[in-house]
Motif scaffolding. Structure first.
Motif, short mmCIF file in Angstrom:
data_model
loop_
_atom_site.label_atom_id
_atom_site.label_comp_id
_atom_site.label_asym_id
_atom_site.label_seq_id
_atom_site.Cartn_x
_atom_site.Cartn_y
_atom_site.Cartn_z
N TRP A 23 80.82 75.25 9.00
CA TRP A 23 80.33 74.47 7.87
C TRP A 23 79.33 75.36 7.14
CZ3 TRP A 23 81.61 70.14 5.38
CH2 TRP A 23 82.36 69.15 6.05
N ALA A 24 79.86 76.36 6.44
CA ALA A 24 78.98 77.38 5.87
C ALA A 24 78.16 76.83 4.71
CB ALA A 24 79.80 78.57 5.40
N ASP A 25 78.59 75.72 4.14
CA ASP A 25 77.87 75.19 2.98
C ASP A 25 77.03 73.96 3.31
OD1 ASP A 25 80.02 73.62 3.55
OD2 ASP A 25 80.67 73.35 1.48
N ARG A 26 76.79 73.73 4.60
CA ARG A 26 75.93 72.61 4.99
C ARG A 26 74.94 73.08 6.05
NH1 ARG A 26 76.22 68.44 1.88
NH2 ARG A 26 76.33 66.74 3.38
N GLN A 27 73.73 72.56 5.97
CA GLN A 27 72.74 72.80 7.03
C GLN A 27 72.88 71.75 8.12
OE1 GLN A 27 68.55 73.10 6.86
NE2 GLN A 27 68.54 74.19 4.92
N ASP A 30 72.01 68.41 6.85
CA ASP A 30 73.04 67.84 5.97
C ASP A 30 74.11 67.15 6.81
OD1 ASP A 30 71.74 68.96 3.70
OD2 ASP A 30 72.76 70.87 4.04
N LYS A 115 75.98 73.70 15.34
CA LYS A 115 76.54 74.63 14.37
C LYS A 115 76.63 76.00 15.04
CE LYS A 115 76.35 74.67 10.04
NZ LYS A 115 75.81 75.26 8.80
N GLU A 118 76.39 79.50 13.31
CA GLU A 118 75.16 80.15 12.85
C GLU A 118 74.55 81.09 13.87
OE1 GLU A 118 72.16 77.65 11.14
OE2 GLU A 118 73.55 76.75 9.71
N GLY A 119 74.97 80.95 15.13
CA GLY A 119 74.36 81.76 16.17
C GLY A 119 75.41 82.38 17.06
N ASN B 24 79.20 81.76 0.69
CA ASN B 24 77.94 81.13 1.02
C ASN B 24 76.97 82.15 1.57
OD1 ASN B 24 78.40 78.14 0.64
ND2 ASN B 24 80.21 78.76 1.80
N PHE B 27 70.97 82.81 5.60
CA PHE B 27 69.59 83.19 5.82
C PHE B 27 69.50 83.79 7.22
CE2 PHE B 27 65.32 82.43 7.31
CZ PHE B 27 64.52 82.64 6.21
N TYR B 183 70.55 84.87 14.08
CA TYR B 183 71.15 83.71 13.41
C TYR B 183 71.54 84.04 11.98
CZ TYR B 183 69.12 81.35 17.36
OH TYR B 183 68.81 80.97 18.63
N ALA B 184 72.53 83.35 11.50
CA ALA B 184 72.89 83.38 10.09
C ALA B 184 72.89 81.91 9.65
CB ALA B 184 74.27 84.01 9.91
N HIS B 185 71.72 81.45 9.23
CA HIS B 185 71.58 80.03 8.89
C HIS B 185 72.20 79.72 7.53
CE1 HIS B 185 68.93 79.25 12.25
NE2 HIS B 185 68.10 80.20 11.87
N SER B 186 72.91 78.62 7.47
CA SER B 186 73.46 78.17 6.19
C SER B 186 72.34 77.50 5.38
CB SER B 186 74.55 77.13 6.42
OG SER B 186 75.54 77.64 7.26
N TYR B 187 72.35 77.75 4.09
CA TYR B 187 71.35 77.10 3.23
C TYR B 187 71.68 75.63 3.01
CZ TYR B 187 69.09 81.48 1.89
OH TYR B 187 68.39 82.64 1.90
N GLY B 188 72.94 75.34 2.85
CA GLY B 188 73.30 73.98 2.48
C GLY B 188 72.96 73.74 1.02
N PRO B 189 73.46 72.64 0.46
CA PRO B 189 73.31 72.42 -0.98
C PRO B 189 71.86 72.25 -1.43
CG PRO B 189 74.26 70.49 0.10
CD PRO B 189 74.25 71.60 1.11
N TYR B 190 71.04 71.64 -0.60
CA TYR B 190 69.67 71.34 -1.04
C TYR B 190 68.78 72.58 -0.98
CZ TYR B 190 71.20 66.60 -1.37
OH TYR B 190 71.87 65.49 -1.76
N TYR B 191 68.79 73.24 0.18
CA TYR B 191 68.01 74.47 0.28
C TYR B 191 68.60 75.55 -0.64
CZ TYR B 191 64.85 73.27 4.15
OH TYR B 191 63.86 72.73 4.93
N PHE B 195 66.24 77.66 -3.07
CA PHE B 195 66.01 79.09 -2.92
C PHE B 195 66.60 79.89 -4.08
CE2 PHE B 195 64.87 77.64 1.26
CZ PHE B 195 63.87 78.52 1.65
N PHE C 131 63.48 78.72 7.36
CA PHE C 131 63.56 78.99 5.93
C PHE C 131 62.19 78.85 5.25
CE2 PHE C 131 67.74 77.31 6.92
CZ PHE C 131 68.61 78.03 6.12
#
Lengths: 376, 322, 385
Positions: A23-27, A30, A115, A118-119, B24, B27, B183-191, B195, C131
């Motif tokens: 889910w690369a476009d969601r944190q 989210d 997720k 991410e790791g 995408n 971070f 880690y490679a954190h996803s930003y998601g739409p809000y962050y 950013f 972040f």
């Protein structure tokens, strides 16, 4: 259900994100918000009606310490009773069920998410090994899977050909499940020709880690009767952990899974689990899935591969964990799936299903097991 | 975060912005922690005796088992174990597999009750058979680690016996360890929106809760309090007020500012949430007296191109109204 | 709902660093003592709840899967609860629900941290959003000191008042054989100690400790069969709050007040100052204890400095707080909250030795963690509800 308690616990609703490789476009927040909101939708319950939130996630996967602490808002846990169970989500369900079973609460939200994209999945597992003996030599989840498969085949004089059929069965089911992102289910031949990654296991014979989240709403009988036309009742719960050192455990079977199942069946009064309608189980590999089926009493040792598609319980109608393993959420996803099938909310469940066994696991080489039984 | 990771972060941020919308950006996070782990008496003894090419096991008086490597507690029955034995350095292979980390075997040393995992050396998967004899291959220099046995190689004679340990080495009570997680954190739409705004135009954006009408920074989908989906995006100012502050004298691993400095929780004008940053442009000793709850502050942005991070704000400086 | 009692407790002798035991060995010491106290063996235990701080504290992910061998937990339910500094109480609450619901008759709760293994402040900074904010975080100390200063400005929680908390707790720790800091200090010593995150100074801060605690819980059926002196848990609750919620009130902990409200109602507490004989509070910095006096209703808001100055919370006061010495005697974070619960159980069963408050029958327990956004409260009593 629970010895000594008359309080029944109902599953009244649930929601999950689709499970996919990334889910690369969601944190995290989210995904969490999506399922918490989704689970409440249609129940008539508002967030204010929720007494508690029990959640399952992993600091190591999330890249934050006490990650629940930062996600409380997304969980709907603001100024509520909340707790983090750092095990597979089925243990969060266990906690939630005891909370309602004790009579101390009436409406609970259960949450599990991961997720892994991410790791590092290998790091999630090697970091569970004690650091002095097992960790430095490169022992981890892959090695455990290979050694279990080798041992299972040797014990029962089976060929590694059997694994591909199990995997193909699960992926075909997953392909019918709209909640799992499957482009094309691999055929048994494709599985047999995928790379060997933990001899004798091949890449497609290992669980595929995915991103995703699941949330469920559980309630007391009183609330369920008021808000839900078709509650699913938790009839039994059992859980057991094996010893730490993988090399000291039985490798061709899962005695802790058997102990968990026996405890759950005893509480539920189930004498013959093969009469249940369906089984939703977790597994790290095709080999351990077979061992789980056997430990749950659904097949004799060495024969699990033969019960798929047979007269007994339908096995992993959702596809199970091999096509979609959202690590900390895998067991709760099984519970959610079983509830959907028992209430006929999805097309991929067996017709007329009335009862289920649900299994979750954790640890390197599946050290820990949790089993729920359900009925409608 | 260390400077290397911060530099990498800048680089990745830049890439993210340059790429198309469908890709995408991530971070990159790194957690890199130093440890000195205590081994416990059994592992301390086991690891120490490797220097003498001895393999130490524990005998459980209740189960009558010989467990190798030595354990503090019997995993079968929980008994506390305090009798050490020396077991032969060769045995049989009771399991093996090959993964990306190489060949791993389960070794049952002669006389032992259990197997233990280790690397298999100088062989190939196809050459292995269950029950094959294997023997320890010792590292040239002992460092008090399980890797003082480099691994096990095919070979070795039967006939060795378990005997009482005659301890000779000083126990290895501690082991240095470092854990690194990337880690490679996803930003998601809000962050992502937040950013991107920071990186392109030093905009700080939040979302407004349609129910309580308060603005949340960082932006988020659900208002924590009302739990309704947040509505419109709003720009918030780079000025604000101090909600609380303290003066940091402490030095610690991973610190990004040199003490002493002012740590502050700031509410940006137009928002209802807290932002963690530093206040500078004031003598630290004066800060104790002059800063208060409600003192106005404004962001001092770093020069050059922004990277899209809170680090783009060098610090906040107080704006005294008198 | 079944009533639940504490029937055995155990602690390690806490230390700055234990080099003679691993994390597993440390935990085992507390477990052995708790089982001995309850006159039980592993065979009598139905399930185990492990509570500890973040995995990064000890470099072992899901450490209960390692510890299980030393807990006699093989083939039993074993689950780990982690919830920051208050995790020991969060674990006890999970265990209490297991017993109360009938899932188990006797449950072993173990809590620990071996903080000497790593770099604590940096580890704690990993709580923060990677972040947004982690780069400026100063563990929890930066946060805690900032809001203490705010309470100095608004509620009169002076540096002197907090110093008195430190002096009292250090003095009490002398009476506690498990404490590892035994040092008589004065208010001036605290005020003149090196600033770490002003207004927090060195002597406002607890030690960093290795330590473990274990507690055996039993149902109302099993408890009387186990001990003549059960300590009944008359209420226990643990609340959370979104850290960066809009307009979050920071001068009092709302989750603490919510937890207290719920637990007091259950236990019939209407006048906490009079009804409690003793309190064990988790005060990771001296300033927190002042805040808890108010949050728990031991005094009205804004009067905490007067309460400590009056001597009411001293050993011979009307509401002794932290006769154990609290965190000042030892602070193995993951274990700290369970230690508070165990100490309360010792008090109401008259087993607290030199730190016993005479005739204590009902005790207040408070715990917490995170950014002051996870807070728990319990009431432990010689009497049932």
């Amino acid at each position: 259900m629970f010895t000594g308690s008359d309080n029944k616990v109902a599953i009244v609703a649930g929601a999950q994100t689709p499970f996919k490789a990334a889910w690369a476009d969601r944190q995290h927040v989210d995904l969490i918000g999506d399922v918490i909101n989704g689970a409440l939708k249609g129940t008539g319950l508002r967030i204010q009606d929720v007494d508690f939130v029990i959640d399952s996630g992993s600091d190591i996967l999330d890249g934050r310490s006490i990650s629940n602490c930062g996600f409380l808002g997304a969980m709907g846990a603001h100024q509520k009773e909340e707790s983090r169970v750092e095990e597979d989500g089925l243990w969060a369900a266990l906690y939630g069920a005891t909370k309602i079973g004790s009579g101390s609460a009436e409406v609970g939200l259960l949450l599990a998410y991961s997720k892994p994209s991410e790791g590092s999945v290998p790091a999630f597992y090697w970091s569970q090994c004690e650091p002095f003996y097992q960790r430095p030599v490169g022992f981890g989840q892959a090695a455990a899977g290979g050694l279990q498969a080798q041992s299972y085949l040797a014990r029962h004089s089976l060929s590694d050909e059997i694994f591909a059929d199990v995997v193909a069965h699960d992926w075909a089911n997953a392909a019918r499940n709209p909640a799992v992102d499957v482009e094309a289910a691999p055929s048994a031949d494709e599985i047999r020709s995928s790379d060997v990654v933990a001899a004798p296991l091949r890449e497609l014979e290992m669980a595929r880690q995915v991103d995703g989240a699941v949330a469920m709403v559980i309630t007391s009988e009183r609330v369920a009767e008021r808000i839900c036309p078709d509650p699913v009742w938790i009839t039994g719960i059992g859980t057991a952990m094996d010893q730490h050192a993988f090399s000291m455990r039985e490798r061709d079977s899962l005695p802790a899974c058997r102990a968990a199942a026996e405890a759950a069946y005893k509480r539920a009064g189930i004498d013959d689990p093969t009469t249940l309608s369906l089984a939703e189980v977790s597994a790290s590999s095709a080999a351990t899935e077979l061992m789980v089926i056997e430990a749950l009493g659904l097949a004799d040792p060495g024969t699990a591969a033969q019960v798929y598609g047979g007269d007994g319980p339908a096995i992993n109608p959702s596809g199970g964990a091999l096509p979609a393993d959202p690590i900390m959420a895998t067991g709760l996803a099984r519970l959610h799936e079983a509830a959907l099938q028992l209430t006929d909310r999805v097309d991929h469940g067996p017709d007329g299903a009335t009862s289920a066994v649900v299994h979750g696991a954790g640890g390197v080489g599946m050290q820990n097991h949790c089993v729920f039984t359900l009925e409608v | 975060m260390d400077t290397k990771a911060a530099a990498k972060k800048m680089e990745m941020r830049g890439k993210g912005l340059g790429s198309s919308v469908t890709e995408n950006p991530v971070f990159p996070g790194r957690i890199e922690l130093p440890y000195t782990l205590t081994t416990g008496r059994a592992a301390a003894t086991f690891l120490a005796e490797l220097a003498n090419h001895k393999i130490v096991g524990s005998r459980c008086p209740r189960c009558d088992g010989i467990f190798v490597p030595a354990q503090d507690f019997c995993a079968a029955c929980g008994t506390s174990l305090d009798e050490f034995v020396e077991v032969p350095a060769s045995g049989k292979l009771s399991g093996y597999t090959e993964t990306a980390d190489g060949l791993i075997g389960l070794v049952r040393l002669d006389g032992a009750t259990n197997d233990f995992p280790h690397k298999l050396l100088d062989t190939q998967l196809g050459e292995l058979k269950l029950g094959a004899r294997v023997e320890a291959s010792w590292a040239a220099e002992a460092e008090g680690s399980i890797l003082d046995i480099e691994g096990f190689a095919l070979g070795g004679d039967e006939g060795g016996e378990v005997k009482p340990l005659e301890p000779g080495a000083e126990p290895v009570l501690e082991q240095k360890y470092e854990m690194r997680l990337d880690y490679a954190h996803s930003y998601g739409p809000y962050y992502g929106m937040l950013f991107d705004g920071l990186a392109t135009s030093r905009r700080i954006q939040g979302t407004r809760c349609p129910s309580c009408e308060r603005v949340l920074v960082p932006p988020r989908e659900y208002c924590d309090v009302c739990y309704v989906r947040s509505g419109e995006w709003v720009d918030v100012a780079d000025t604000g007020t101090i909600k609380a502050f303290s003066i940091i004298h402490l030095e610690f691993v991973g610190q990004t500012r040199e003490p002493p400095y002012v740590y502050a929780e700031i509410v940006l004008d137009g928002s209802a949430t807290r932002l963690i940053h530093t206040v500078a442009g004031i003598d630290v000793e004066d800060a104790k007296e002059r800063l208060q709850i409600g003192t106005k502050v404004r962001a001092v942005w770093k020069g050059g191109d922004p990277i899209g991070s809170l680090e783009d704000i060098e610090y906040f400086e107080p704006v005294f109204e008198d | 709902m079944r009533d639940v009692a504490i029937v055995g407790t155990g602690q390690t002798v806490h230390a700055r660093r234990r080099t003679d035991v691993s994390q597993a060995g440390l935990v085992r010491e507390a477990v052995d003592e708790a089982l001995a106290d309850a006159e039980l063996t592993f065979d009598d235990i139905d399930s185990v709840v492990v509570a500890s701080g973040p995995a990064l504290f000890g470099a072992v992910n899901q450490p209960e899967k390692w510890l299980v061998d030393g807990l006699g937990g093989r083939m039993k339910p074993v689950v780990r609860i982690t919830s920051g500094g208050g995790t020991g109480l969060a674990g006890a609450l999970a265990a209490m629900n297991q017993v109360s619901s009938g899932f188990a008759e006797r449950t072993l709760v173990v809590a620990y941290d071996k903080l000497s293994e790593g770099a604590l402040q940096y580890q704690i900074s990993t709580l923060y959003d990677p972040f947004w904010g982690r780069e400026f975080a100063v563990g929890i100390m930066g946060f805690a000191s900032a809001y203490w200063r705010a309470r100095i400005e608004t509620l009169g929680h002076t540096e002197e008042a907090a110093a008195m908390v430190g002096v009292k707790n250090h003095k009490n720790a002398f009476l506690n054989p498990y404490a590892h800091v035994r040092k008589e200090i004065t208010v001036d010593d605290v005020l003149e100690s090196r600033p770490l995150a002003w207004p927090i100074k060195l002597l406002d801060v607890p030690p960093i400790s290795d330590g473990a605690c274990a507690v055996v819980l039993a149902s109302d059926d099993a408890a009387p069969k186990t001990t003549a002196k059960p300590a009944w848990i008359r209420g226990m609750s643990y609340y959370g709050e979104a850290d960066n919620a809009p307009d979050r009130f920071m001068l009092q902990s709302v989750p603490l007040q919510l937890a207290a409200q719920r637990v007091y109602k259950k236990a019939g507490i209407t006048n906490p100052r009079r009804q409690f004989d003793v309190a064990e509070l988790q005060e990771p910095y001296t300033c927190f204890e002042l805040s808890y006096y108010e949050g728990l209703g031991l005094c009205p808001t804004g009067e905490a400095a007067d309460l400590i100055a009056s001597g009411a919370t001293e050993m011979d006061g009307d509401i002794p707080c932290n006769p154990s010495g609290g965190c000042m005697g030892a602070n193995p974070i993951g274990a700290t909250a369970l230690i508070r619960l165990a100490e309360a159980a010792l008090q109401v069963t008259d087993k607290a030795g030199g730190r016993q408050v005479p005739n204590a029958r009902t005790a207040l327990v408070q715990a917490g963690g995170g950014w002051a956004n996870l807070r728990g409260v319990a009431v432990v009593s010689a009497d049932r509800n």
